[in-house]
Design an enzyme around this catalytic site. Structure first.
Site, mmCIF file in Angstrom:
data_model
loop_
_atom_site.group_PDB
_atom_site.id
_atom_site.type_symbol
_atom_site.label_atom_id
_atom_site.label_comp_id
_atom_site.label_asym_id
_atom_site.label_seq_id
_atom_site.Cartn_x
_atom_site.Cartn_y
_atom_site.Cartn_z
ATOM 1 N N TYR A 26 106.962 53.287 40.440
ATOM 2 C CA TYR A 26 106.454 54.691 40.670
ATOM 3 C C TYR A 26 105.448 55.114 41.829
ATOM 4 O O TYR A 26 105.747 56.151 42.326
ATOM 5 C CB TYR A 26 105.691 54.939 39.194
ATOM 6 C CG TYR A 26 105.063 56.258 39.103
ATOM 7 C CD1 TYR A 26 105.746 57.176 38.922
ATOM 8 C CD2 TYR A 26 103.794 56.289 39.200
ATOM 9 C CE1 TYR A 26 105.044 58.555 38.910
ATOM 10 C CE2 TYR A 26 103.291 57.465 39.071
ATOM 11 C CZ TYR A 26 103.754 58.602 38.879
ATOM 12 O OH TYR A 26 102.960 59.910 38.921
ATOM 13 N N ASN B 108 97.599 58.932 42.385
ATOM 14 C CA ASN B 108 96.935 57.928 42.693
ATOM 15 C C ASN B 108 97.393 56.599 42.999
ATOM 16 O O ASN B 108 97.155 55.782 43.464
ATOM 17 C CB ASN B 108 95.541 57.978 42.028
ATOM 18 C CG ASN B 108 95.828 57.376 40.543
ATOM 19 O OD1 ASN B 108 95.925 56.218 40.403
ATOM 20 N ND2 ASN B 108 96.164 58.121 39.764
ATOM 21 N N ALA C 106 114.963 68.176 30.505
ATOM 22 C CA ALA C 106 114.888 68.196 29.261
ATOM 23 C C ALA C 106 115.130 69.765 28.835
ATOM 24 O O ALA C 106 114.618 70.459 29.819
ATOM 25 C CB ALA C 106 113.648 67.708 28.725
HETATM 26 C C1 15L Z 1 100.041 59.033 36.951
HETATM 27 O O1 15L Z 1 100.480 59.057 38.098
HETATM 28 C C2 15L Z 1 100.646 59.348 35.769
HETATM 29 O O2 15L Z 1 101.687 60.433 35.460
HETATM 30 C C3 15L Z 1 99.786 59.823 34.464
HETATM 31 O O3 15L Z 1 100.363 59.660 33.269
HETATM 32 C C4 15L Z 1 98.300 58.941 34.574
HETATM 33 O O4 15L Z 1 98.605 57.742 34.014
HETATM 34 C C5 15L Z 1 97.781 58.875 35.751
HETATM 35 O O5 15L Z 1 98.575 58.755 36.933
HETATM 36 C C6 15L Z 1 96.510 58.052 35.628
HETATM 37 O O6 15L Z 1 96.474 57.178 36.839
HETATM 38 O O7 15L Z 1 95.592 58.150 35.194
#
Ligand code: 15L
Length: 266
Positions: free
Chosen positions: A137, A113, A36
């Site tokens: 993801y 996480n 971006a």
């Molecule tokens: C992540 O990996 C995301 O990028 C972030 O937007 C949050 O959702 C975070 O984890 C989370 O687990 O709270």
């Protein structure tokens, strides 16, 4: 002594915008990239390069002349596999190949996480726990950690993979009372990750000193990371939110809502 030139990918993202400011003391020049558009450079110490991580030649050029990479680029939420494949899976491969070709010795990888998201909130796990990705993801971040491990064993490129909890200005919900990572603690953890010698491939969980801890960082003790902040200061505000239903994944699994994202039908 600061680095000569640090590359920050994902510099237009939620954390990238923060790190653009807070990582400034650690390098003479900070090169910023994102797919971006980004704000124009604010001084001679910044270089701004728009770059698609899925473009191998572009990533190769991006990494030229760099001493270390803070890799925060890519898709940061659950999306259909094809999107994750481009930005995160091809992207992390391009970052490591470019590191090998340019002799870059240290990568800080924004893992998540969600690599371990299907572990229950009643468990306390360390970096040796089996991975239980909760999403495409999370799978891509798990793959990125394996990429880091391979490039260390094969080429000696060192990585700290930070399994970031929830790094926002403040926790947004009850689950994030356990996963919250303040920007100050994130910055300190990256600083330790950049400058601690001999990290090999270290996996560290990124959470502040919150009351409820799901993650044990003793396997990353050599980093000397000591979180300073805690989600407790937000407890009163967050506990005004309605409690979760007993079957809500946000109450059961460490990865919360990511555990019920999808499927994505064409
Ligand atoms: C992540 O990996 C995301 O990028 C972030 O937007 C949050 O959702 C975070 O984890 C989370 O687990 O709270």
């Amino acid at each position: 002594t600061p680095l000569n030139r640090l590359l920050l990918t994902g510099a237009a993202g939620g954390l990238g915008k923060v790190l653009r400011e807070t990582l400034r003391p650690y390098a003479k020049i900070i090169r910023l990239s994102d797919i971006a558009p980004m704000d124009a450079r604010t001084g001679d110490y910044e270089e701004v390069v728009q770059c698609n991580l899925a473009d191998k030649a572009a990533v190769h050029a991006l990494c030229e002349g760099v001493d270390a990479i803070v890799h925060f680029g890519g898709v940061s939420v659950e999306r259909p596999f094809e999107e994750i494949l481009e930005a995160n899976i091809k992207g992390v491969f391009h970052i490591y190949e470019a590191s090998r070709k340019h002799g870059i010795k240290r990568v800080i990888f924004a893992s998540s996480n969600h690599v371990i998201g299907f572990h229950k909130q009643t468990e306390t796990i360390d970096a040796s726990a089996p991975r239980r990705p909760d999403s495409y993801y999370g799978l891509s971040k798990s793959y990125g950690e394996d990429m880091a491990s391979f490039y260390f064993d094969r080429y000696g490129i060192e990585t700290v993979s930070i399994r970031i909890g929830s790094s926002f200005p403040e926790p947004l919900n009850r689950r994030m009372m356990a996963t919250y990572l303040s920007y100050r603690d994130l910055t300190n953890l990256i600083e330790r990750s950049l400058f601690t010698p001999n990290v090999k491939h270290t996996v560290v969980y990124g959470a502040s000193a919150n009351r409820d801890q799901w993650w044990d960082n003793r396997m990353a003790a050599h980093l000397g990371f000591e979180p300073q902040d805690t989600s407790e200061v937000f407890r009163e505000k967050i506990e005004q939110q309605p409690p979760y239903a007993p079957n809500d994944p946000a109450l059961i699994y460490q990865g919360g809502a990511f555990c019920e994202a999808g499927p994505f039908d064409d």
